[in-house]
Design a protein around this motif. Structure first.
Motif, PDB file in Angstrom:
ATOM      1  N   VAL A  35      13.378  11.255   7.477  1.00 40.86           N
ATOM      2  CA  VAL A  35      14.393  11.206   6.413  1.00 40.86           C
ATOM      3  C   VAL A  35      14.179   9.947   5.566  1.00 40.86           C
ATOM      4  CG1 VAL A  35      16.095  12.642   7.608  1.00 40.86           C
ATOM      5  CG2 VAL A  35      16.098  10.181   7.999  1.00 40.86           C
ATOM      6  N   GLY A  78       4.914   5.639  -2.836  1.00 39.64           N
ATOM      7  CA  GLY A  78       6.069   6.496  -2.588  1.00 39.64           C
ATOM      8  C   GLY A  78       7.322   5.644  -2.687  1.00 39.64           C
ATOM      9  N   ILE A  79       8.445   6.185  -2.192  1.00 37.78           N
ATOM     10  CA  ILE A  79       9.708   5.442  -2.353  1.00 37.78           C
ATOM     11  C   ILE A  79       9.685   4.129  -1.560  1.00 37.78           C
ATOM     12  CG2 ILE A  79      10.997   6.659  -0.502  1.00 37.78           C
ATOM     13  CD1 ILE A  79      13.419   6.508  -2.545  1.00 37.78           C
ATOM     14  N   ALA A  80       9.091   4.123  -0.367  1.00 35.73           N
ATOM     15  CA  ALA A  80       9.092   2.888   0.434  1.00 35.73           C
ATOM     16  C   ALA A  80       8.301   1.800  -0.281  1.00 35.73           C
ATOM     17  CB  ALA A  80       8.524   3.158   1.830  1.00 35.73           C
ATOM     18  N   SER A 126      17.675  15.548  -0.058  1.00 34.88           N
ATOM     19  CA  SER A 126      18.924  15.351   0.703  1.00 34.88           C
ATOM     20  C   SER A 126      19.120  13.875   0.985  1.00 34.88           C
ATOM     21  CB  SER A 126      18.875  16.051   2.065  1.00 34.88           C
ATOM     22  OG  SER A 126      18.474  17.390   1.943  1.00 34.88           O
ATOM     23  N   ALA A 158      -3.242   5.465  -3.967  1.00 34.58           N
ATOM     24  CA  ALA A 158      -4.530   6.178  -3.980  1.00 34.58           C
ATOM     25  C   ALA A 158      -4.630   7.167  -5.143  1.00 34.58           C
ATOM     26  CB  ALA A 158      -4.712   6.918  -2.659  1.00 34.58           C
ATOM     27  N   THR A 159      -3.534   7.837  -5.463  1.00 40.19           N
ATOM     28  CA  THR A 159      -3.576   8.824  -6.557  1.00 40.19           C
ATOM     29  C   THR A 159      -2.575   8.379  -7.627  1.00 40.19           C
ATOM     30  OG1 THR A 159      -1.997  10.293  -5.438  1.00 40.19           O
ATOM     31  CG2 THR A 159      -4.329  10.664  -4.989  1.00 40.19           C
ATOM     32  N   ALA A 185       0.035   8.572   5.925  1.00 42.34           N
ATOM     33  CA  ALA A 185      -1.320   8.010   6.091  1.00 42.34           C
ATOM     34  C   ALA A 185      -1.285   6.606   6.698  1.00 42.34           C
ATOM     35  CB  ALA A 185      -2.032   7.984   4.742  1.00 42.34           C
ATOM     36  N   VAL A 216       9.337  23.557   1.343  1.00 41.92           N
ATOM     37  CA  VAL A 216      10.662  23.632   0.698  1.00 41.92           C
ATOM     38  C   VAL A 216      10.586  24.740  -0.343  1.00 41.92           C
ATOM     39  CG1 VAL A 216      12.386  22.366  -0.654  1.00 41.92           C
ATOM     40  CG2 VAL A 216      10.933  21.120   0.910  1.00 41.92           C
ATOM     41  N   ARG A 230      -7.665   3.588  -4.030  1.00 41.89           N
ATOM     42  CA  ARG A 230      -7.508   3.950  -2.618  1.00 41.89           C
ATOM     43  C   ARG A 230      -7.979   2.806  -1.713  1.00 41.89           C
ATOM     44  NH1 ARG A 230      -6.741   8.591   0.140  1.00 41.89           N
ATOM     45  NH2 ARG A 230      -6.844   9.839  -1.776  1.00 41.89           N
ATOM     46  N   ILE A 231      -7.168   2.497  -0.716  1.00 41.77           N
ATOM     47  CA  ILE A 231      -7.572   1.482   0.269  1.00 41.77           C
ATOM     48  C   ILE A 231      -8.607   2.108   1.195  1.00 41.77           C
ATOM     49  CG2 ILE A 231      -6.769   0.048   2.202  1.00 41.77           C
ATOM     50  CD1 ILE A 231      -5.568  -0.794  -0.498  1.00 41.77           C
ATOM     51  N   ILE A 290       0.858  -1.195   0.000  1.00 44.02           N
ATOM     52  CA  ILE A 290       0.000   0.000   0.000  1.00 44.02           C
ATOM     53  C   ILE A 290       0.887   1.235   0.000  1.00 44.02           C
ATOM     54  CG2 ILE A 290      -1.820   1.258   1.202  1.00 44.02           C
ATOM     55  CD1 ILE A 290      -2.585  -1.409   2.572  1.00 44.02           C
ATOM     56  N   GLY A 291       0.826   2.028  -1.072  1.00 44.28           N
ATOM     57  CA  GLY A 291       1.575   3.282  -1.133  1.00 44.28           C
ATOM     58  C   GLY A 291       2.585   3.311  -2.260  1.00 44.28           C
ATOM     59  N   ASN A 327       9.980  16.023  -1.620  1.00 47.66           N
ATOM     60  CA  ASN A 327      10.974  16.322  -0.572  1.00 47.66           C
ATOM     61  C   ASN A 327      12.150  17.092  -1.168  1.00 47.66           C
ATOM     62  OD1 ASN A 327      13.263  14.402  -1.196  1.00 47.66           O
ATOM     63  ND2 ASN A 327      11.566  12.957  -1.072  1.00 47.66           N
TER      64      ASN A 327
HETATM   65  C1  LIG Z   1       8.809  18.896   2.361  1.00 52.22           C
HETATM   66  C2  LIG Z   1       9.572  17.643   2.718  1.00 52.22           C
HETATM   67  C3  LIG Z   1      10.958  17.622   2.598  1.00 52.22           C
HETATM   68  C4  LIG Z   1      11.656  16.458   2.911  1.00 52.22           C
HETATM   69  N1  LIG Z   1      12.993  16.421   2.672  1.00 52.22           N
HETATM   70  C5  LIG Z   1      13.652  15.256   2.829  1.00 52.22           C
HETATM   71  C6  LIG Z   1      15.011  15.138   2.422  1.00 52.22           C
HETATM   72  O1  LIG Z   1      15.602  16.085   1.916  1.00 52.22           O
HETATM   73  N2  LIG Z   1      15.649  13.948   2.623  1.00 52.22           N
HETATM   74  C7  LIG Z   1      14.993  12.872   3.176  1.00 52.22           C
HETATM   75  O2  LIG Z   1      15.628  11.831   3.356  1.00 52.22           O
HETATM   76  N3  LIG Z   1      13.693  12.935   3.503  1.00 52.22           N
HETATM   77  C8  LIG Z   1      13.004  14.083   3.327  1.00 52.22           C
HETATM   78  N4  LIG Z   1      11.693  14.159   3.636  1.00 52.22           N
HETATM   79  C9  LIG Z   1      11.019  12.943   4.163  1.00 52.22           C
HETATM   80  C10 LIG Z   1      10.707  11.950   3.043  1.00 52.22           C
HETATM   81  O3  LIG Z   1      10.232  12.619   1.904  1.00 52.22           O
HETATM   82  C11 LIG Z   1       9.681  10.925   3.516  1.00 52.22           C
HETATM   83  O4  LIG Z   1      10.079  10.398   4.768  1.00 52.22           O
HETATM   84  C12 LIG Z   1       9.566   9.771   2.525  1.00 52.22           C
HETATM   85  O5  LIG Z   1       9.354  10.263   1.221  1.00 52.22           O
HETATM   86  C13 LIG Z   1       8.415   8.855   2.915  1.00 52.22           C
HETATM   87  O6  LIG Z   1       8.235   7.930   1.865  1.00 52.22           O
HETATM   88  P1  LIG Z   1       7.016   6.953   1.883  1.00 52.22           P
HETATM   89  O7  LIG Z   1       7.057   6.148   0.637  1.00 52.22           O
HETATM   90  O8  LIG Z   1       6.967   6.250   3.184  1.00 52.22           O
HETATM   91  O9  LIG Z   1       5.717   7.930   1.903  1.00 52.22           O
HETATM   92  P2  LIG Z   1       5.030   8.784   0.733  1.00 52.22           P
HETATM   93  O10 LIG Z   1       5.965   9.274  -0.244  1.00 52.22           O
HETATM   94  O11 LIG Z   1       4.169   9.796   1.448  1.00 52.22           O
HETATM   95  O12 LIG Z   1       4.120   7.723   0.015  1.00 52.22           O
HETATM   96  C14 LIG Z   1       2.979   7.147   0.637  1.00 52.22           C
HETATM   97  C15 LIG Z   1       1.972   6.878  -0.447  1.00 52.22           C
HETATM   98  O13 LIG Z   1       0.852   6.185   0.113  1.00 52.22           O
HETATM   99  C16 LIG Z   1      -0.297   6.609  -0.575  1.00 52.22           C
HETATM  100  N5  LIG Z   1      -1.471   6.339   0.241  1.00 52.22           N
HETATM  101  C17 LIG Z   1      -1.845   6.937   1.382  1.00 52.22           C
HETATM  102  N6  LIG Z   1      -3.048   6.460   1.794  1.00 52.22           N
HETATM  103  C18 LIG Z   1      -3.414   5.535   0.871  1.00 52.22           C
HETATM  104  C19 LIG Z   1      -4.561   4.709   0.742  1.00 52.22           C
HETATM  105  N7  LIG Z   1      -5.578   4.731   1.650  1.00 52.22           N
HETATM  106  N8  LIG Z   1      -4.646   3.867  -0.317  1.00 52.22           N
HETATM  107  C20 LIG Z   1      -3.632   3.816  -1.229  1.00 52.22           C
HETATM  108  N9  LIG Z   1      -2.519   4.602  -1.157  1.00 52.22           N
HETATM  109  C21 LIG Z   1      -2.421   5.440  -0.112  1.00 52.22           C
HETATM  110  C22 LIG Z   1      -0.075   8.109  -0.746  1.00 52.22           C
HETATM  111  O14 LIG Z   1      -0.892   8.630  -1.776  1.00 52.22           O
HETATM  112  C23 LIG Z   1       1.417   8.165  -1.068  1.00 52.22           C
HETATM  113  O15 LIG Z   1       1.667   8.189  -2.449  1.00 52.22           O
HETATM  114  C24 LIG Z   1      10.962  15.303   3.371  1.00 52.22           C
HETATM  115  C25 LIG Z   1       9.575  15.347   3.498  1.00 52.22           C
HETATM  116  C26 LIG Z   1       8.874  16.496   3.166  1.00 52.22           C
HETATM  117  C27 LIG Z   1       7.376  16.500   3.274  1.00 52.22           C
END
Ligand SMILES: Cc1cc2nc3c(=O)[nH]c(=O)nc-3n(C[C@H](O)[C@H](O)[C@H](O)COP(=O)(O)OP(=O)(O)OC[C@H]3O[C@@H](n4cnc5c(N)ncnc54)[C@H](O)[C@@H]3O)c2cc1C
Length: 376
Positions: free
Chosen positions: A344, A11-13, A47, A33-34, A215, A236, A183-184, A8-9, A44
């Motif tokens: 981070v 993003g990078i993770a 960095s 979801a999107t 989320a 930013v 979307r879940i 679910i998600g 982000n």
């Molecule tokens: C402004 C800003 C600057 C940052 N700068 C840095 C940096 O320079 N260096 C660094 O290491 N980190 C930085 N971070 C932190 C870093 O960006 C995050 O910790 C990291 O991107 C998290 O990745 P993720 O995949 O867990 O989450 P996300 O990238 O938030 O992805 C989660 C995904 O889950 C999806 N999702 C949510 N709910 C649902 C649902 N119900 N059903 C389906 N999908 C869903 C969302 O749409 C989203 O696409 C920054 C963060 C921000 C906000």
């Protein structure tokens, strides 16, 4: 539909977890979801951090820093992974690891940097203390009042607009199924797996990886799992492109700042400044914080005082109070994994995903998680 592992998600993770699982032949479906990379991972500041963040060291103290220390091993390993990612994924991710400089302008700040470096070294992070003469050679673009710095040669930057899409494309090439605009809405245990309700149908999943970033607590809550993770709005700012000036990732010990120059010459200026959340949930830039952030940048690199800021943006970061990652299978919820690295999580995205994939594959995690993940 049915899948062995539902991530679910997007993003990078999530995208990187889907990639590492798909390369091992696991039947994996990612739901977003999107669109992919629209939240923190694409918004982000790019960095690649390894060292302990200075404002937290000052605010939370050395005891907290020592407790956080084992997590630094994950950041070191992630940095090593970033070095090879462009070649592995077949996309130039603009990775440049020329080192991070935490700059001091007072003797008191220098003492704090040295104390922090002592703890970081205990956990394997190389930090060199640089005096004023050394700083003038290493970073002649800094202000005259910079008296010294801590230099972490591992740190740098990568392009957030490229990394997650590259992981997702590679996952798809290896056989992962990617469902965007899905979307879940609910998750419930069903037999030996999970029944997941989405906006466009039901998915039967053997196992689930919750990589929903800010989320994720809401999704865990659907199974009655309580995780201490909050969404924090950040902002930013990017300047117009200027001539090549800053090869390093810069921090200031005088106030919140992260500063780097992207390959096109623009400078990205952030460092954890909060944005405003309106009553309807939308995020907007906080002008006072924009001014504070730009002032810190221009104080450190005076020539940036001439560069025009062209855009500020906001996004929600996944934060935990103690900064510990939450990675692993949730006790009492067999097959339900959390893949969350707070604050981070861009830097740590590759290792967070690798560790999650290791556990799903039933392997020893690449880096031990005892004392690191809040689940162990
Ligand atoms: C402004 C800003 C600057 C940052 N700068 C840095 C940096 O320079 N260096 C660094 O290491 N980190 C930085 N971070 C932190 C870093 O960006 C995050 O910790 C990291 O991107 C998290 O990745 P993720 O995949 O867990 O989450 P996300 O990238 O938030 O992805 C989660 C995904 O889950 C999806 N999702 C949510 N709910 C649902 C649902 N119900 N059903 C389906 N999908 C869903 C969302 O749409 C989203 O696409 C920054 C963060 C921000 C906000």
């Amino acid at each position: 539909m049915k899948t062995d592992v539902l991530v679910i998600g997007g993003g990078i993770a999530g995208a990187a977890t889907a990639y590492y699982l798909a390369t091992e032949g696991v039947d994996v479906t990612l739901v977003e979801a999107t669109d992919l990379n629209t939240q923190a991972s694409g918004a982000n500041a790019g960095s690649i951090h390894v060292q302990i963040q200075h404002p937290e060291f000052v605010g939370l103290g050395p005891e907290w820093a020592r407790a956080y220390g084992p997590t630094l091993r994950l950041l070191i390993e992630s940095q090593r992974m970033w070095l090879g990612l462009s070649a592995e994924l077949g996309v130039d991710l603009d990775v440049s690891l020329a080192g991070g400089l935490l700059v001091a302008t007072t003797p008191e700040q220098m003492r704090q940097i040295e104390a922090k470096a002592g703890i970081e070294r205990e956990f394997g992070v190389p930090i060199e203390i640089v005096d004023r003469a050394g700083l003038q050679r290493l970073a002649p673009y800094l202000a005259d009042n910079a008296i010294g710095a801590g230099f972490c040669p591992l740190e740098g930057k990568a392009n957030p607009l490229k990394a997650t899409p590259a992981f997702a494309a590679a996952a798809q090439r290896c056989g992962a199924n990617l469902l965007t605009h899905t979307r879940i809405l609910n998750v419930e245990a069903a037999g030996i797996g999970y029944r997941v309700t989405t906006g466009s149908g039901t998915i039967e999943a053997g196992r689930i990886v919750n990589a929903a970033g800010a989320a994720a607590a809401g999704i865990a809550g659907m199974l009655g799992i309580d995780i201490a993770l909050q969404g924090v709005p950040l902002q930013v700012t990017v300047t117009e492109p200027v001539a090549p000036l800053i090869p390093h990732l810069l921090y200031s010990a005088a106030g919140k700042l992260s500063l780097k120059q992207a390959r096109n010459g623009s400078c990205l200026i952030g460092g954890g400044w909060h944005a405003r959340r309106l009553a309807d949930g939308r995020l907007v830039t906080n002008p006072a914080h924009l001014a504070g952030n730009m002032t810190n940048a221009a104080n450190l690199v005076p020539s940036l005082g001439q560069a025009r800021a062209v855009r500020s943006w906001t996004a929600t970061v996944n934060g935990t109070e103690d900064w510990r990652p939450i990675i692993g299978e949730v006790p009492g919820h067999k097959g339900f994994f959390l893949s969350l690295f707070p604050w981070v999580g861009f830097s740590a995205g590759p290792i967070t995903a690798r560790l999650t994939a290791d556990m799903i594959l039933g392997r020893e995690p690449h880096v031990p998680l005892e004392g690191v993940s809040a689940l162990f």
